[in-house]
Write a protein that holds these residues in place. Structure first.
Motif, mmCIF file in Angstrom:
data_model
loop_
_atom_site.group_PDB
_atom_site.id
_atom_site.type_symbol
_atom_site.label_atom_id
_atom_site.label_comp_id
_atom_site.label_asym_id
_atom_site.label_seq_id
_atom_site.Cartn_x
_atom_site.Cartn_y
_atom_site.Cartn_z
ATOM 1 N N LEU A 1 16.767 3.440 73.634
ATOM 2 C CA LEU A 1 16.894 4.829 74.105
ATOM 3 C C LEU A 1 15.759 5.690 73.572
ATOM 4 O O LEU A 1 15.088 6.408 74.324
ATOM 5 N N VAL A 2 15.511 5.610 72.261
ATOM 6 C CA VAL A 2 14.471 6.442 71.650
ATOM 7 C C VAL A 2 13.087 6.052 72.166
ATOM 8 O O VAL A 2 12.250 6.918 72.461
ATOM 9 N N GLU B 1 15.322 2.120 54.751
ATOM 10 C CA GLU B 1 15.657 0.749 55.126
ATOM 11 C C GLU B 1 15.313 0.429 56.575
ATOM 12 O O GLU B 1 14.989 -0.708 56.926
ATOM 13 N N TYR B 2 15.342 1.452 57.442
ATOM 14 C CA TYR B 2 15.150 1.223 58.875
ATOM 15 C C TYR B 2 13.791 1.713 59.379
ATOM 16 O O TYR B 2 13.580 1.815 60.592
ATOM 17 N N ARG B 3 12.874 1.982 58.465
ATOM 18 C CA ARG B 3 11.575 2.550 58.842
ATOM 19 C C ARG B 3 10.838 1.690 59.872
ATOM 20 O O ARG B 3 10.369 2.203 60.897
ATOM 21 N N GLN C 1 8.578 1.510 65.295
ATOM 22 C CA GLN C 1 8.155 0.725 66.450
ATOM 23 C C GLN C 1 8.529 1.381 67.779
ATOM 24 O O GLN C 1 7.972 1.037 68.818
ATOM 25 N N THR C 2 9.450 2.338 67.754
ATOM 26 C CA THR C 2 9.805 3.057 68.980
ATOM 27 C C THR C 2 8.785 4.138 69.319
ATOM 28 O O THR C 2 8.794 4.667 70.433
ATOM 29 N N ILE D 1 19.658 -3.540 74.907
ATOM 30 C CA ILE D 1 19.057 -4.839 74.610
ATOM 31 C C ILE D 1 17.538 -4.714 74.620
ATOM 32 O O ILE D 1 16.916 -4.583 75.686
ATOM 33 N N VAL D 2 16.932 -4.698 73.452
ATOM 34 C CA VAL D 2 15.472 -4.635 73.338
ATOM 35 C C VAL D 2 15.021 -5.663 72.300
ATOM 36 O O VAL D 2 15.747 -5.932 71.340
ATOM 37 N N PRO D 3 13.849 -6.245 72.477
ATOM 38 C CA PRO D 3 13.350 -7.217 71.487
ATOM 39 C C PRO D 3 13.223 -6.575 70.114
ATOM 40 O O PRO D 3 12.825 -5.411 69.993
ATOM 41 N N ARG D 4 13.591 -7.322 69.085
ATOM 42 C CA ARG D 4 13.471 -6.830 67.714
ATOM 43 C C ARG D 4 12.267 -7.507 67.070
ATOM 44 O O ARG D 4 12.304 -8.687 66.731
ATOM 45 N N LYS D 5 11.212 -6.731 66.931
ATOM 46 C CA LYS D 5 9.945 -7.306 66.482
ATOM 47 C C LYS D 5 9.993 -7.773 65.035
ATOM 48 O O LYS D 5 9.148 -8.551 64.609
#
Length: 405
Positions: A21-22, A39-41, A46-47, A215-219
């Motif tokens: 979404l972002v 933790e989620y940087r 990446q968005t 559902i998006v690829p998690r790099k």
């Protein structure tokens, strides 16, 4: 171009659904500030969003007693968790780190409840609620055995309202009634599931936008030797208890006992913070164990999924037509598991009656009867057709551009 503030609960199951979404908002020209924890940087940056952090306990949902997932017997227990564990420590910090910034609209996590309303009110902007589980028609914990006259419930009410009034005074906002703390607010409510999968969807108005899972690829996901999955055995099963409830070594030993002699390749995600060394001598030959598995990719290669029935994991599995053996433990997991079983896409195993024999029987039931796979496909198709993060982002942007005009 609008300036957008995104404030999401620092947990995998809440951050991950928002990433597509972002990114879609950023790619469409919106200027997005995403407020979360360090933790989620990596995945947030990446968005393309700007990352703003505030201090919070690492792995908080495992370490903080106020945030540890629980089996709620009354909805005040859930509300207390929101106020004490989420709103009180997070909302003042968010307001501090965005001080003197201006925005056009807010996207906030439903688990923050009244906290999202505070941010929107202080900034004078409209809000969108991001709902990472089912939309709750009834408050979580309602009708579970405890009544309002129970001494423990009265104690919870007093403690919750004391914190609520304290925070309202500090932030100079009106204190809500306890019934107004947990409901999903905002002009739009983005729900990452389908109307078909959502229980009691007919009771939800059109401000609830059902988009299916993001559902998006998690790099940042590690690689996995998928070519090994069916070298020795014709079927493969994935086991994961999520990122919060994955430290139970006794459960893993139970899995070893249940499955060690089945002609199936098992892949177990043990979690980054779990020490598996004590179990090394008893790991069966048909198990591959890694601390972190690329889940979206794994679910495209397996025949069944043994899970705690967290909403994120369950939705991702159904998106890829994977039937499930579910052992719900806390929070919304019993509701999610019950819905999957009701629609015929999996089997629930009662955690209080969990034995190697019951777990083995449940898995063999799912693997042996094609109807579970077929029904998982029916739900999966409803999730795929819901539009995903593109539909979520486009609906939000269309809504606010219409208001501006």
């Amino acid at each position: 171009m609008a300036r957008v503030l995104v404030v999401i609960t620092p947990a995998e199951g809440h951050v991950n659904p928002t990433l597509g979404l972002v990114k879609r908002l950023v790619d469409s020209g919106e200027d997005v500030d995403y407020v979360c924890t360090e933790e989620y940087r990596t995945r947030i940056q990446q968005t393309g969003a700007q990352m703003i952090t505030y201090p919070f306990i690492d792995d908080a949902f495992s370490k903080d007693s106020d945030l540890k997932p629980a089996e709620y017997k009354h909805h005040y227990q859930f509300v207390y968790m929101m106020v004490k564990g989420m709103i009180l420590p997070i909302i003042p910090e968010v307001l501090r780190v965005i001080e003197n910034r201006t925005y056009d609209y807010l996207i906030y996590d439903s688990l923050m409840g009244w906290g999202g309303t505070i941010i929107a009110e202080k900034l004078g902007i409209p809000a969108v609620c991001s709902i990472a589980s089912f939309a709750f028609v009834e408050p979580l914990g309602s009708g579970q055995g405890m009544n309002d006259n129970d001494p423990e419930v009265k104690k919870l009410y007093t403690a919750t309202m004391q914190i609520t009034h304290q925070l309202a005074n500090e932030l100079q906002v009106d204190a809500p009634a306890i019934e107004e703390i947990a409901p999903h607010g905002g002009r739009l409510r983005i729900v990452y599931t389908s109307r078909y999968f959502q229980p009691q969807a007919e009771k939800l108005d059109h401000s609830f936008i059902f988009t299916g899972p993001s559902i998006v690829p998690r790099k940042d996901a590690p690689s996995f030797p998928f070519e090994q999955l069916r070298v020795l055995h014709p079927q493969a099963v994935y086991i994961s208890m999520g990122t919060i409830l994955n430290k139970d070594l006794e459960f893993y030993k139970l899995c070893f006992a249940a499955f060690r002699d089945l002609p199936v390749q098992f892949v177990l995600s043990s979690g980054n913070y779990t020490d598996m060394e004590p179990l090394a001598p008893c790991i069966p030959d048909n198990f591959i164990i890694k601390p972190y598995i690329p889940q979206l990719e794994m679910l495209q290669h397996v025949d069944a999924f043994v899970t705690h029935a967290g909403m994120n994991s369950t939705s991702e599995a159904l998106y890829y037509n994977v039937p499930q053996v579910m052992i719900p433990l806390t929070s919304d997991q019993p509701i999610v598991a019950s819905r999957v079983q009701e629609l015929g896409a999996g089997v629930v195993v009662d955690k209080n009656e969990l034995t190697p024999a019951s777990l083995r029987a449940a898995l063999l039931e799912v693997l042996s009867h094609p109807t579970y796979k077929e029904q998982a496909h029916v739900i999966g198709e409803s999730l795929r057709q819901a539009g995903g993060y593109r539909h979520a982002a486009d609906t939000i942007m269309s809504h606010f551009s219409t208001i501006e005009k």
